[in-house]
Design an enzyme around this catalytic site. Structure first.
Site, PDB file in Angstrom:
ATOM      1  N   ASP A 123      38.306  42.038  49.856  1.00  0.00           N
ATOM      2  CA  ASP A 123      38.592  42.790  48.828  1.00  0.00           C
ATOM      3  C   ASP A 123      37.348  41.999  47.289  1.00  0.00           C
ATOM      4  O   ASP A 123      36.824  43.168  46.834  1.00  0.00           O
ATOM      5  CB  ASP A 123      39.547  43.515  47.921  1.00  0.00           C
ATOM      6  CG  ASP A 123      40.290  42.520  47.570  1.00  0.00           C
ATOM      7  OD1 ASP A 123      39.840  41.120  47.376  1.00  0.00           O
ATOM      8  OD2 ASP A 123      41.323  42.245  46.819  1.00  0.00           O
ATOM      9  N   HIS A 124      37.636  40.608  47.369  1.00  0.00           N
ATOM     10  CA  HIS A 124      36.228  40.482  46.738  1.00  0.00           C
ATOM     11  C   HIS A 124      35.143  40.476  46.348  1.00  0.00           C
ATOM     12  O   HIS A 124      34.796  39.665  45.098  1.00  0.00           O
ATOM     13  CB  HIS A 124      37.416  39.095  46.055  1.00  0.00           C
ATOM     14  CG  HIS A 124      38.137  39.018  44.980  1.00  0.00           C
ATOM     15  ND1 HIS A 124      39.615  40.344  45.540  1.00  0.00           N
ATOM     16  CD2 HIS A 124      38.878  38.418  43.608  1.00  0.00           C
ATOM     17  CE1 HIS A 124      40.633  40.098  44.340  1.00  0.00           C
ATOM     18  NE2 HIS A 124      39.867  38.763  43.318  1.00  0.00           N
ATOM     19  N   ASP A 188      47.134  36.123  44.057  1.00  0.00           N
ATOM     20  CA  ASP A 188      46.489  36.994  43.217  1.00  0.00           C
ATOM     21  C   ASP A 188      47.456  37.045  41.982  1.00  0.00           C
ATOM     22  O   ASP A 188      48.106  37.794  42.589  1.00  0.00           O
ATOM     23  CB  ASP A 188      45.499  38.290  43.499  1.00  0.00           C
ATOM     24  CG  ASP A 188      44.421  39.191  43.013  1.00  0.00           C
ATOM     25  OD1 ASP A 188      43.311  38.667  43.113  1.00  0.00           O
ATOM     26  OD2 ASP A 188      45.045  39.656  41.639  1.00  0.00           O
ATOM     27  N   ARG A 470      42.216  43.804  32.827  1.00  0.00           N
ATOM     28  CA  ARG A 470      42.329  43.030  31.623  1.00  0.00           C
ATOM     29  C   ARG A 470      40.530  42.965  31.951  1.00  0.00           C
ATOM     30  O   ARG A 470      39.670  43.706  32.272  1.00  0.00           O
ATOM     31  CB  ARG A 470      41.524  41.127  33.285  1.00  0.00           C
ATOM     32  CG  ARG A 470      41.867  39.961  32.624  1.00  0.00           C
ATOM     33  CD  ARG A 470      41.966  39.194  33.484  1.00  0.00           C
ATOM     34  NE  ARG A 470      43.531  39.316  34.232  1.00  0.00           N
ATOM     35  CZ  ARG A 470      44.049  38.458  35.623  1.00  0.00           C
ATOM     36  NH1 ARG A 470      43.879  37.926  35.561  1.00  0.00           N
ATOM     37  NH2 ARG A 470      45.283  38.513  35.471  1.00  0.00           N
ATOM     38  N   SER A 665      43.658  35.210  35.637  1.00  0.00           N
ATOM     39  CA  SER A 665      43.661  34.773  37.024  1.00  0.00           C
ATOM     40  C   SER A 665      44.698  33.906  37.415  1.00  0.00           C
ATOM     41  O   SER A 665      45.724  32.474  36.552  1.00  0.00           O
ATOM     42  CB  SER A 665      42.804  34.961  37.628  1.00  0.00           C
ATOM     43  OG  SER A 665      42.423  34.178  39.215  1.00  0.00           O
ATOM     44  N   ARG A 667      43.971  32.376  40.206  1.00  0.00           N
ATOM     45  CA  ARG A 667      42.656  30.777  40.674  1.00  0.00           C
ATOM     46  C   ARG A 667      43.013  29.551  40.728  1.00  0.00           C
ATOM     47  O   ARG A 667      42.813  29.034  39.748  1.00  0.00           O
ATOM     48  CB  ARG A 667      41.299  31.569  40.768  1.00  0.00           C
ATOM     49  CG  ARG A 667      40.705  31.161  39.865  1.00  0.00           C
ATOM     50  CD  ARG A 667      39.588  31.764  38.628  1.00  0.00           C
ATOM     51  NE  ARG A 667      40.000  33.055  38.591  1.00  0.00           N
ATOM     52  CZ  ARG A 667      38.927  34.120  37.763  1.00  0.00           C
ATOM     53  NH1 ARG A 667      37.673  33.883  37.074  1.00  0.00           N
ATOM     54  NH2 ARG A 667      38.785  35.228  37.670  1.00  0.00           N
TER      55      ARG A 667
END
EC number: 4.2.1.3
Length: 779
Positions: A123-124, A188, A470, A665, A667
């Site tokens: 999806d990213h 995520d 965000r 995030s 990440r």
């Protein structure tokens, strides 16, 4: 009973065989895609009863599900906010940008197959440019190497693979994998979306996911529980989004750190299941570990509509464990009367700057924010449900009836292929197009900076309004002058039609094409389609029963993927005379540490993506981004280049940060990059939860000032030494000696949150290194 069983009971035929079948609970699969993996409420119940007897007090819902997943409920030390829990989550979910590094780490572990049901969601990596179909095809072409890696790695190691175009990870989880009482971890930060279905769904870094996929107990600091009591009833223009926008304004971006937000009270029942998911999703913006709602009829209705009535029936049997105990204790309680709550809009530049929609026009004019709206964007993982699209279409339909279209550019992002197909069938997409909207691919898109924006130049001051979660500086379009505001999809639609922040749909009038004034009525729409959901195209790839023969290809010359080399072990010495790479001024999110947008294409290549290390952070020495002094040459240059220079010279370095460092995030690249380029220590006033854990996992030392004022004692030209590492122990502060250029020095104390196993990560060089050590010992 089924007709067969009813006939058997009535006739008495072979009754002694029928009775045991009826008494035994039927096994219910966790999802349609894993028919042999079953929901285990019996174990949840058993663990809850053990813990309840030990603690001898009523339990919150959060405690029931978290403690219900303890590895050792009889012996686990439990103290909110202090002890570390060893947990056994039910499943793992990974989006494609973080799955690359997670799967590379899993490959490095040497294990043959994942130990729990796991999925990858593409999806990213889909950039919004021309519209859904064209953008999707372009993404498939550009990212073919990465998609092939994830697909084959999933097949080899037993991981389900959702192809590009299937939708956003959190919407897919809500539609297929979340259920009341589940514990799910996802790579995520918006994984808490699944709390809308009564699950404990927590965002983590890839290394945490690897632990769970490897069958190792997962560690989490025992969360505190903040109760949000909802009374009254939602109505009019007020939406579920306004609940979390209001809570964000109360708690701020760090007010939920180390806590689970638990919604309860009579107002809960006025919120749809997908509305509850919206609220839980954006709980990430207040630093919460996760958010959750108690199981109720709205969840049961959603489960039934998404083909999971069997799960709802089973949840009904165990409902006492899926709601909080009467008289349970919350560490903090916030009360919101939904009947009095007004529509809100938060921003710019931070999601906790809350304003009633009625005030934002005047506030914007006072602050000098642009009031003309250039683009309105609805959808994303936060607000792309059938109900969201329906309410937005209801607003758009009124404008069309008066001959109006959007004055601002307008985009729509469906959350999943199922939502896209269903809103196309039911006419919502047609209405949104007619009012001027462009339907984008079923993907994250502009919400995460995947937006090839053409209507402005970088540096041009402008305003956008979104239904996203965000709105940090430059997040959506890489333009630091874009003032991004977050609100509900229906308010975005109304403001896009008016074209200005000065419009309040509750009180203000629009002028139709006929010159007559009219007022928009509050939108009303079905929370679920009257017909069944249209699933659209089949985009799921099942992992084979035996994937051992599957080849996973990572080319040594690839610019997108890179196999991982283990980080170096601690040498047993104190960290002496470290240079300061950067002393960060103010907010430093994971977007500042490891930017997304165009950098997403390097998420599987650690060396390449390290070229974005801290390029968005503001250097306190000169007030600039991506400009730091090289202590050896005295020249100013980009942060990554300076870090590489120090690494080449064999010099260890540190970063000094401000409050809530690493918010945003999940990440883990924001931890992998500094480690890869030679960083050893990050010292701040405070950390965001996920980032602090990610730093520990990669063998770095995240430390906090015992006295926050000591932040001012350190200057970018100083050298730092961390002493006492030979006696590194849980709860024992470390000394930091600051050496100034004039020869003077001073000592400050630094705190940490390491437990014994996390100290072993540091000593081994990383959590993955430690896992391998333990594997070797077991052999």
């Amino acid at each position: 009973y089924s007709p067969f069983f009813q006939h058997a009971l009535n006739s008495g035929v072979r009754r002694y065989h029928v009775a045991p079948v009826l008494c035994q609970r039927a096994k219910v699969a966790m999802s349609h895609f894993e028919p042999n993996e079953y929901i285990n409420y019996e174990k949840l119940e058993k663990n809850i009863n053990i813990v309840r007897k030990r603690l001898d007090r009523p339990l919150t819902l959060s405690e029931k599900i978290v403690y219900g997943h303890l590895d050792d409920p009889a012996k686990q030390e439990i103290e909110r906010g202090k002890t570390y829990l060893r947990l056994r989550p039910d499943r793992v979910a990974m989006q494609d940008a973080t799955a690359q590094m997670a799967m590379l780490q899993f490959i490095s572990s040497g294990l043959p197959k994942v130990a729990v049901p796991s999925t990858i969601h593409c999806d990213h990596l889909i950039e919004a440019q021309a519209g859904g179909e064209k953008d999707l095809q372009r993404a498939k072409d550009i990212n073919q190497e990465v998609y092939n890696f994830l697909s084959t790695a999933g097949a080899k190691y037993g991981v389900g693979f959702w192809k590009p175009g299937s939708g956003i990870i959190h919407q897919i989880i809500l539609e297929n994998y979340s259920y009341p009482g589940v514990m799910l971890i996802g790579t995520d930060s918006h994984t808490p979306n699944g709390g809308g279905l009564g699950g404990i769904c927590i965002g983590v870094g890839g290394a945490d996911a690897v632990d769970v996929m490897a069958g190792i107990p997962w560690e989490l600091k025992c969360p505190k529980v903040i109760g949000v009591k909802l009374t009254g009833k939602l109505s009019g223009w007020t939406s579920p989004k306004d609940v979390i926008l209001k809570v964000a304004g109360i708690l701020t971006v760090k007010g939920g750190t180390g806590a689970i937000i638990e919604y309860h009270g009579p107002g809960v029942d006025s919120i749809s299941c997908t509305g509850m998911a919206t609220i839980c999703n954006m709980g990430a913006e207040i630093g919460a570990t996760t958010s959750i709602f108690p199981y109720n009829e709205r969840m049961k209705k959603y489960l039934g509509k998404t083909g999971r009535a069997d799960i709802a029936a089973l949840a009904d049997e165990f409902k006492q464990h899926l709601v909080p105990d009467s008289g349970c204790h919350y560490d903090q309680v916030i009360e919101i009367n939904l009947s009095e709550l007004k529509p809100h809009i938060n921003g710019p530049f931070t999601p906790d700057l809350a304003h009633p929609v009625s005030d934002i026009g005047a506030v914007a004019e006072k602050e000098g924010w642009p009031v003309d709206i250039r683009v309105g964007l609805i959808g994303s993982c936060t607000n792309s449900s059938y109900e969201d699209m329906g309410r937005s279409a209801a607003v758009a339909k009124q404008a069309l009836a008066h001959g109006l279209k959007c004055k601002s550019k307008f985009t729509i992002t469906p959350g999943s292929e199922q939502i896209r197909a269903t809103i196309e069938r039911d006419g919502y997409a047609k209405i949104l197009r007619e009012v001027g909207g462009l339907v984008l691919a079923n993907a994250c898109g502009p919400c995460i900076g995947q937006w090839d924006r053409k209507d402005i130049k970088k540096g041009e001051k402008n305003t956008i309004v979104t239904s996203y979660n965000r709105n940090f500086t430059g997040r959506n379009d890489a333009n630091p002058e874009t003032h991004a505001f977050v609100t509900s999809p229906e308010i975005v639609t109304a403001l896009s039609i008016a074209g200005t922040l000065k419009f309040n749909p509750e009180t203000d009038y629009l002028t139709g094409a006929d010159g007559k004034k009219f007022k928009l009525e509050a939108p009303d729409a079905d929370e679920l389609p009257k017909l069944e959901f249209d699933p659209g195209q089949d985009t799921y790839q099942y992992p084979p029963k035996d994937g051992s023969g599957q080849h996973v290809d990572v080319s040594p010359t690839s610019q997108r993927l890179q196999l991982l080399e283990p980080f170096d072990k601690w040498d047993g010495k104190d960290l002496e005379d470290m240079l300061i790479l950067i002393k960060v001024k103010g907010k430093c999110t994971t977007d500042h540490i490891s930017a997304a947008g165009p950098w997403l294409k390097f998420r599987g290549h650690l060396d390449n993506i390290s070229n974005n290390l801290l390029i968005g952070a503001i250097n306190i020495e000169n007030g600039k981004a991506n400009s730091v002094r090289n202590a050896l040459t005295q020249e100013f240059g980009p942060v990554p280049d300076t870090a590489r220079y120090y690494k080449k010279m064999g010099i260890k370095w540190a970063v000094v940060g401000d409050e809530n460092y690493g918010e945003g995030s999940s990440r883990e690249h924001a931890a992998l990059e500094p480690r890869h380029l030679g960083g050893r220590v990050i010292i701040t006033k405070s950390f965001a939860r996920i980032h602090e854990t990610n730093l520990k996992k990669q063998g770095l030392l995240p430390l906090t000032f015992a006295d926050p004022a000591d932040y001012n004692k350190i200057h970018p030209v100083d050298k730092l030494s961390i002493v006492g590492l030979k006696d590194f122990a849980p709860g024992k502060p470390l000394k930091c000696i600051i050496k100034h250029p004039n020869g003077s020095q001073e000592t400050i104390m630094l705190n940490h949150t390491f437990n014994e196993s996390q100290i072993e990560w540091f000593q081994a060089g990383s959590a993955l290194n430690r896992m391998k050590e333990l594997q070797q010992k077991s052999k």
